[in-house]
Design an enzyme around this catalytic site. Structure first.
Site, PDB file in Angstrom:
ATOM      1  N   TRP A   1       1.001  -0.908   0.063  1.00 13.52           N
ATOM      2  CA  TRP A   1      -0.444  -0.076  -0.788  1.00 13.52           C
ATOM      3  C   TRP A   1       1.012   1.310  -0.234  1.00 13.52           C
ATOM      4  O   TRP A   1       0.292   2.235   0.055  1.00 13.52           O
ATOM      5  CB  TRP A   1      -0.581  -0.085   1.679  1.00 13.52           C
ATOM      6  CG  TRP A   1      -2.078  -0.944   1.359  1.00 13.52           C
ATOM      7  CD1 TRP A   1      -1.945  -2.588   1.638  1.00 13.52           C
ATOM      8  CD2 TRP A   1      -2.421  -1.369   0.301  1.00 13.52           C
ATOM      9  NE1 TRP A   1      -3.194  -3.445   1.654  1.00 13.52           N
ATOM     10  CE2 TRP A   1      -2.927  -2.587   0.232  1.00 13.52           C
ATOM     11  CE3 TRP A   1      -3.576  -0.945  -1.257  1.00 13.52           C
ATOM     12  CZ2 TRP A   1      -4.176  -3.641  -0.568  1.00 13.52           C
ATOM     13  CZ3 TRP A   1      -4.173  -1.094  -1.858  1.00 13.52           C
ATOM     14  CH2 TRP A   1      -4.830  -2.763  -1.608  1.00 13.52           C
TER      15      TRP A   1
ATOM     16  N   ASP B   1      -1.793   6.829   6.267  1.00 10.57           N
ATOM     17  CA  ASP B   1      -3.066   5.288   5.535  1.00 10.57           C
ATOM     18  C   ASP B   1      -3.208   4.303   7.334  1.00 10.57           C
ATOM     19  O   ASP B   1      -2.464   3.818   7.202  1.00 10.57           O
ATOM     20  CB  ASP B   1      -2.465   5.343   4.918  1.00 10.57           C
ATOM     21  CG  ASP B   1      -3.328   3.462   4.265  1.00 10.57           C
ATOM     22  OD1 ASP B   1      -4.112   4.013   4.733  1.00 10.57           O
ATOM     23  OD2 ASP B   1      -3.464   3.537   3.485  1.00 10.57           O
TER      24      ASP B   1
ATOM     25  N   LYS C   1     -12.673  -2.251   6.526  1.00 12.14           N
ATOM     26  CA  LYS C   1     -11.293  -3.568   7.231  1.00 12.14           C
ATOM     27  C   LYS C   1     -11.814  -3.100   8.407  1.00 12.14           C
ATOM     28  O   LYS C   1     -12.113  -4.587   9.133  1.00 12.14           O
ATOM     29  CB  LYS C   1      -9.687  -2.705   7.731  1.00 12.14           C
ATOM     30  CG  LYS C   1      -9.508  -2.280   5.273  1.00 12.14           C
ATOM     31  CD  LYS C   1      -8.672  -3.588   5.010  1.00 12.14           C
ATOM     32  CE  LYS C   1      -8.745  -3.721   3.348  1.00 12.14           C
ATOM     33  NZ  LYS C   1      -7.269  -2.805   3.552  1.00 12.14           N
TER      34      LYS C   1
HETATM   35  C1  LIG Z   1      -6.672  -1.946   1.889  1.00 12.34           C
HETATM   36  C2  LIG Z   1      -6.215  -1.005   1.768  1.00 12.34           C
HETATM   37  C3  LIG Z   1      -5.894  -0.147   0.790  1.00 12.34           C
HETATM   38  C4  LIG Z   1      -6.847  -0.156  -0.293  1.00 12.34           C
HETATM   39  O1  LIG Z   1      -8.094  -0.338   0.343  1.00 12.34           O
HETATM   40  P1  LIG Z   1      -9.423   0.409  -1.186  1.00 12.34           P
HETATM   41  O2  LIG Z   1     -10.624   1.193  -0.021  1.00 12.34           O
HETATM   42  O3  LIG Z   1      -9.659  -0.950  -1.732  1.00 12.34           O
HETATM   43  O4  LIG Z   1      -8.455   1.470  -2.704  1.00 12.34           O
HETATM   44  C5  LIG Z   1      -5.428   0.925   1.171  1.00 12.34           C
HETATM   45  N1  LIG Z   1      -4.249   0.885   2.173  1.00 12.34           N
HETATM   46  C6  LIG Z   1      -4.910  -0.264   3.144  1.00 12.34           C
HETATM   47  C7  LIG Z   1      -3.076   0.119   4.574  1.00 12.34           C
HETATM   48  C8  LIG Z   1      -5.264  -1.104   3.312  1.00 12.34           C
HETATM   49  O5  LIG Z   1      -4.922  -2.000   4.346  1.00 12.34           O
END
Ligand SMILES: *Cc1c(COP(=O)(O)O)cnc(C)c1O
Length: 361
Positions: free
Chosen positions: A103, A172, A196
């Site tokens: 990511w 993030d 998540k």
């Molecule tokens: C799943 C995830 C993403 C991507 O998320 P999307 O909503 O599918 O774009 C980005 N960063 C992390 C840390 C993730 O676990």
């Protein structure tokens, strides 16, 4: 109530069953209005109250200071990979990134479209099995911000202490928001896709310090400016109504559980059950270095890939689903977010012990 299996999926991921049952009622008839929640105008007083309550619960649970805006955006966490540099980097400006997994790599690629990107640290050569200590890197003093991924969902690593920097800190937190107490005031911007640890797919929460809203270059499309959404309380256009509502219900559940501090204690205990099992034998090997271990995603291997395949198959038979590791590293991964019950972790640990005993190499 329906019989539910234990769902170790990394995302979209398991949600509190009470919340799902409430949502199933509200979709048909919200609060005795005779209209389903996803049929109402986003400008109706009912939905405006849902959005306001969701924001205020999040502010309360995360202790978000008043000088931060909370935005509910679409486009997934991945859209933040470009929105951040698009909004915060002027031409020729620099930003630093810590490369700790898939990511962050994707975020770096997008940022390079907008600015001069300094990769201050990378654990890519060690298959991203660790996150750095502050002494492992230096941040370019000309950087406008330092970007990092607080929990690396795929590799199962997590920053236990956040980077310290004089520049703006951006994180993030898609896979660990609300899993532990953090000090929002140390950050310029935090974002997380909901699917998540916070709700269903479809909404991304952005928490941004208000002085950063005006940094945006003039030639950015209206929908892609944070300021557009901040000025209209995320109602510039139709927001993802259902996802915002569902996040609100998850937050109510979390508050009832005792909030972030209480869930952090539970999360630590849940992860310890699994790590203790992994550490008690050479049969299972954790992917992450011990000091970088994640409380949310536990990636591990068995002695060989045939056994891993058998393990995942047999687990499904007893109601343990979603244990297959991400395609980039293989093996197994147990994602045990806030809503994942302790009983499911206990069941997995018992299964791991049995499997090891009956499948020696
Ligand atoms: C799943 C995830 C993403 C991507 O998320 P999307 O909503 O599918 O774009 C980005 N960063 C992390 C840390 C993730 O676990």
């Amino acid at each position: 109530m329906v019989d539910r299996i234990y769902n170790f999926s990394a995302g979209p991921a398991t949600l509190p069953v009470d919340m799902l049952e409430q949502a199933s009622k509200d979709i048909v008839n919200y609060s005795d209005t005779g209209i389903g929640l996803i049929e109402m105008s986003h400008r109706s007083k009912e939905f405006m109250a849902v959005a306001a309550d969701t924001e205020s619960l999040l502010r309360d649970l995360m202790e978000i200071p008043a000088n931060y805006k909370v935005l509910f955006l679409q486009g997934g966490a991945s859209s933040q990979f470009f929105m951040i540099p698009m909004n915060l980097l002027g031409s020729g400006e620099k930003a630093s990134y810590l490369n700790t997994g898939t990511w962050s790599k994707k975020a770096i690629k997008e940022a390079q479209l907008f600015g001069d990107i300094d990769i201050a640290y990378s654990s890519e050569e060690q298959t991203f099995n660790r996150v750095p200590l502050p002494s492992d890197y230096t941040v370019d003093p000309d950087s406008e911000y330092l970007y990092f991924v607080s929990n690396n969902t795929i590799y199962g690593t997590q920053f236990s202490a956040f980077p310290k920097t004089d520049t703006i800190l951006i994180s993030d937190m898609s896979s660990d928001i609300l899993s532990r107490k953090i000090d929002v005031s140390k950050f310029g911007l935090i974002f997380a896709g909901a699917q998540k640890n916070m709700g269903p797919a479809g909404v991304t929460v952005v928490i941004i310090r208000d002085d950063l809203l005006d940094k945006v270059p003039a030639n950015i499309p209206t929908m892609l400016k944070y300021k557009t959404h901040a000025d209209k309380d995320s109602m510039f256009n139709t927001p993802p109504c259902f996802a915002i509502y569902a996040v609100g219900e998850v937050l109510k559940w979390l508050k009832k559980k005792g909030g972030v501090e209480a869930i952090e204690t539970i999360n630590k205990a849940k992860a310890s059950l699994l790590y203790d099992c992994i550490d008690s034998t050479d049969y299972y090997r954790g992917h992450a270095e011990k000091t970088s271990r994640s409380l949310m995603n536990i990636s591990f291997n068995l002695p060989n890939s045939d056994l891993e395949g058998k393990f995942i198959k047999e687990a499904v038979k007893i109601g343990l689903n979603g244990l297959k590791g991400h395609r980039s590293i293989g093996g197994c991964r147990a994602s045990i977010y806030n809503a994942f019950p302790t009983a499911g972790v206990e069941k997995l640990v018992a299964f791991m012990k049995d499997f090891e005993a009956s499948n020696q190499v």
